[in-house]
Design a protein around this motif. Structure first.
Motif, PDB file in Angstrom:
ATOM      1  N   ILE A 191       0.856  -1.192   0.000  1.00  0.00           N
ATOM      2  CA  ILE A 191       0.000   0.000   0.000  1.00  0.00           C
ATOM      3  C   ILE A 191       0.888   1.237   0.000  1.00  0.00           C
ATOM      4  N   GLU A 192       0.618   2.125  -0.942  1.00  0.00           N
ATOM      5  CA  GLU A 192       1.344   3.397  -1.016  1.00  0.00           C
ATOM      6  C   GLU A 192       0.370   4.540  -0.795  1.00  0.00           C
ATOM      7  N   ILE A 193       0.759   5.470   0.067  1.00  0.00           N
ATOM      8  CA  ILE A 193      -0.063   6.635   0.386  1.00  0.00           C
ATOM      9  C   ILE A 193       0.771   7.881   0.141  1.00  0.00           C
ATOM     10  N   ILE A 194       0.252   8.802  -0.669  1.00  0.00           N
ATOM     11  CA  ILE A 194       0.966  10.043  -0.956  1.00  0.00           C
ATOM     12  C   ILE A 194       0.050  11.217  -0.611  1.00  0.00           C
ATOM     13  N   HIS A 195       0.466  12.005   0.366  1.00  0.00           N
ATOM     14  CA  HIS A 195      -0.273  13.210   0.746  1.00  0.00           C
ATOM     15  C   HIS A 195       0.232  14.406  -0.066  1.00  0.00           C
ATOM     16  N   THR A 196      -0.696  15.182  -0.594  1.00  0.00           N
ATOM     17  CA  THR A 196      -0.334  16.444  -1.239  1.00  0.00           C
ATOM     18  C   THR A 196      -1.255  17.541  -0.700  1.00  0.00           C
ATOM     19  N   VAL A 197      -0.756  18.760  -0.678  1.00  0.00           N
ATOM     20  CA  VAL A 197      -1.561  19.896  -0.242  1.00  0.00           C
ATOM     21  C   VAL A 197      -1.498  20.979  -1.306  1.00  0.00           C
ATOM     22  N   ALA A 371      -6.360  23.164   0.314  1.00  0.00           N
ATOM     23  CA  ALA A 371      -7.025  21.871   0.127  1.00  0.00           C
ATOM     24  C   ALA A 371      -5.977  20.773   0.224  1.00  0.00           C
ATOM     25  N   PHE A 372      -6.452  19.537   0.265  1.00  0.00           N
ATOM     26  CA  PHE A 372      -5.518  18.401   0.231  1.00  0.00           C
ATOM     27  C   PHE A 372      -6.051  17.328  -0.698  1.00  0.00           C
ATOM     28  N   THR A 373      -5.129  16.540  -1.224  1.00  0.00           N
ATOM     29  CA  THR A 373      -5.474  15.332  -1.978  1.00  0.00           C
ATOM     30  C   THR A 373      -4.514  14.238  -1.533  1.00  0.00           C
ATOM     31  N   THR A 374      -5.047  13.100  -1.158  1.00  0.00           N
ATOM     32  CA  THR A 374      -4.240  11.952  -0.764  1.00  0.00           C
ATOM     33  C   THR A 374      -4.494  10.821  -1.752  1.00  0.00           C
ATOM     34  N   TYR A 375      -3.416  10.302  -2.310  1.00  0.00           N
ATOM     35  CA  TYR A 375      -3.494   9.235  -3.311  1.00  0.00           C
ATOM     36  C   TYR A 375      -3.083   7.914  -2.652  1.00  0.00           C
ATOM     37  N   VAL A 376      -3.992   6.932  -2.698  1.00  0.00           N
ATOM     38  CA  VAL A 376      -3.741   5.634  -2.064  1.00  0.00           C
ATOM     39  C   VAL A 376      -3.786   4.552  -3.137  1.00  0.00           C
ATOM     40  N   THR A 377      -2.739   3.743  -3.196  1.00  0.00           N
ATOM     41  CA  THR A 377      -2.663   2.650  -4.166  1.00  0.00           C
ATOM     42  C   THR A 377      -2.426   1.339  -3.442  1.00  0.00           C
ATOM     43  N   ALA A 378      -3.258   0.343  -3.713  1.00  0.00           N
ATOM     44  CA  ALA A 378      -3.077  -1.003  -3.175  1.00  0.00           C
ATOM     45  C   ALA A 378      -2.633  -1.925  -4.301  1.00  0.00           C
TER      46      ALA A 378
END
Length: 476
Positions: A191-197, A371-378
């Protein structure tokens, strides 16, 4: 000794007149939690409590409450830590008395490692379900050791990290893994999680001070010591370690090192390891699920644990931002190892953060624009980096919302609180909480609950399954 209230949530909630009480409603974030509740959820019976009469009165007046409403909804309480805020203790109520009137308490006063346990213990004694904003891993362990078994006996949920740190990552990871398992016969390998603002320019210095103290405590071995105590007191965690990871599983995702950034080609982002509490919270949630639900379909003892990478992402065409973040990060982590370094950091949070953390915090205009966007990849266990036909071996979830620290955070904790309230209603048989009591984290208790995502959406935080992160029309 707990009060005589029933341990059954439905019976207990039926006896209480206050739906949600906000503890610490005069603080920077607590005030925003209260405002969001009072303005957007008028059908609920809301109350506030704190240790300063004048500040409580100002907060209530700011929201437009009349004196008659304040009489039954504003409570002056004794300080949980024994400190004074100028009012003395005359006429103050104890926390157990106040919490015994409520179904759910939102604990918004930190730093939790200094004053969180008395509030949590009072909630458990009052048999009042509890959520906090804490992103301090050591407090997770301390609360587990001090309060978990009592919370289970009392039928009380005590949920930490109900904020940007760590709800988007925890619930995003759970949703992505669930989506992957719907279309793949294998297991989740990573699982990869990338937080962006976006447009985020500032934060309140209180967050900076808590980070300094937490890092210093960890560097002195306090976090290691608390984790050792957890292992000693919870043998079930050792007994329910996950199955060994098969050697033929793909080694995804990759995590950049502590110095040089990585690169995400799909999103065109430079990535750095995120040093918040997300990874610790997710792994703790997995541990709670294995120990309490040994046959859980995602995180049971027979299921190998996925690789986990939690990152922050920055525009690849702006190398100076990544360099600046690394420079401030190295300075912070070096100074925070020493007492004299902590004193320096505490004395000038603005200077040591490049102007990000200030005593005033962000302006209303800055909060509105951010704002924020978080990208989650499994990734599935049969995923191949050389195979273009990986559609059944990859699942993507995009989490998006308003400014993360002070706009999204109140909405996140409220969405979780509303889910707990729903679980206490006789007619709400569809609320699928993983367990009904104990000290826990959002991913463990809400990860399999579809209703929580509806509440998130109602609060303006979107969890969307997508085929492609870069296309707005790829929502599944």
């Amino acid at each position: 000794m707990t009060t005589a209230a029933p341990t059954n949530r439905t019976e207990r909630h039926a006896q209480r007149s206050i739906d949600i009480i906000v503890h610490g409603a005069t603080g920077y974030t607590g005030r925003r939690v209260f405002r969001q509740l009072a303005t957007q959820h008028s059908s609920l019976r809301i109350a506030i409590c704190g240790r300063n009469r004048d500040k409580l009165a100002a907060v209530a007046k700011d929201i437009g409450w009349e004196e008659s409403q304040c009489h039954d909804s504003v409570f002056f309480v004794r300080d949980a830590c024994g400190a004074s805020d100028g009012d003395g203790d005359g006429g103050a109520l104890d926390l157990v008395t106040v919490f015994s009137k409520a179904k759910v308490v939102l604990a918004c006063a930190g730093p939790y490692r200094h004053c969180g346990l008395p509030v949590l213990k009072a909630a458990i004694e009052a048999k009042c379900d509890y959520l906090d904003l804490c992103g301090e891993p050591q407090f997770f362990d301390d609360a587990l050791l001090s309060c978990d078994r009592k919370a289970r006996e009392a039928g009380v949920l005590a949920i930490h990290a109900a904020a940007f740190d760590c709800v988007p990552a925890e619930l995003g990871a759970a949703m992505a893994e669930r989506e992957l398992l719907k279309k793949s016969s294998g297991a989740c390998a990573g699982i990869e999680i990338i937080h962006t603002v976006q447009n985020l320019s500032g934060a309140n210095a209180t967050t900076f001070h808590a980070a300094v103290d937490g890092f210093y405590a960890a560097s002195r071995g306090e976090l290691s010591a608390s984790r050792k105590k957890v292992r000693e007191n919870y043998p079930e965690f050792e007994e329910t370690k996950p199955a060994a990871r098969p050697g033929d599983w793909p080694k995804v995702p990759e995590t950049p090192g502590a110095v040089l950034p990585g690169y995400n080609e799909e999103l065109n982002l430079r990535t750095l390891k995120f040093f918040g509490a997300d990874a610790s919270a997710i792994r703790s949630s997995w541990r709670y699920l294995r120990s309490r639900l040994r046959d859980h379909y995602r995180r049971g003892v027979a299921v190998p644990e996925p690789r986990l990478s939690v990152l922050i992402g920055m525009e690849a065409n702006d190398p100076f931002t990544a360099a600046k973040v690394m420079a401030y990060g190295v300075t912070f982590s070096t100074l925070a190892r020493f007492k004299w370094g902590c004193d320096w950091l505490h004395s000038n949070p603005e200077g040591f953060s490049g102007g990000v953390f200030t005593s005033k915090g962000p302006t209303e205009e800055e909060l509105e624009n951010a704002a924020f966007t978080t990208y989650v990849t499994a990734y599935g266990s049969k995923y191949s980096t050389s195979d273009e036909g990986n559609n059944d071996q990859i699942a993507r979830v995009k989490v998006s919302g308003p400014e993360p620290g002070y706009v999204a955070t109140p909405r996140l904790i409220i969405a979780l609180a509303l889910t707990v309230l729903d679980a206490g209603k006789t007619v709400s048989k569809s609320i699928n909480l993983s367990f009904e009591s104990g000290v826990t984290l959002p991913g463990a208790v809400f990860g399999d609950c579809d209703e929580v995502y509806r509440y998130m959406r109602d609060e303006g935080v979107m969890f969307d399954v997508v085929e492609d992160f870069t296309r707005d029309d790829s929502q599944v």
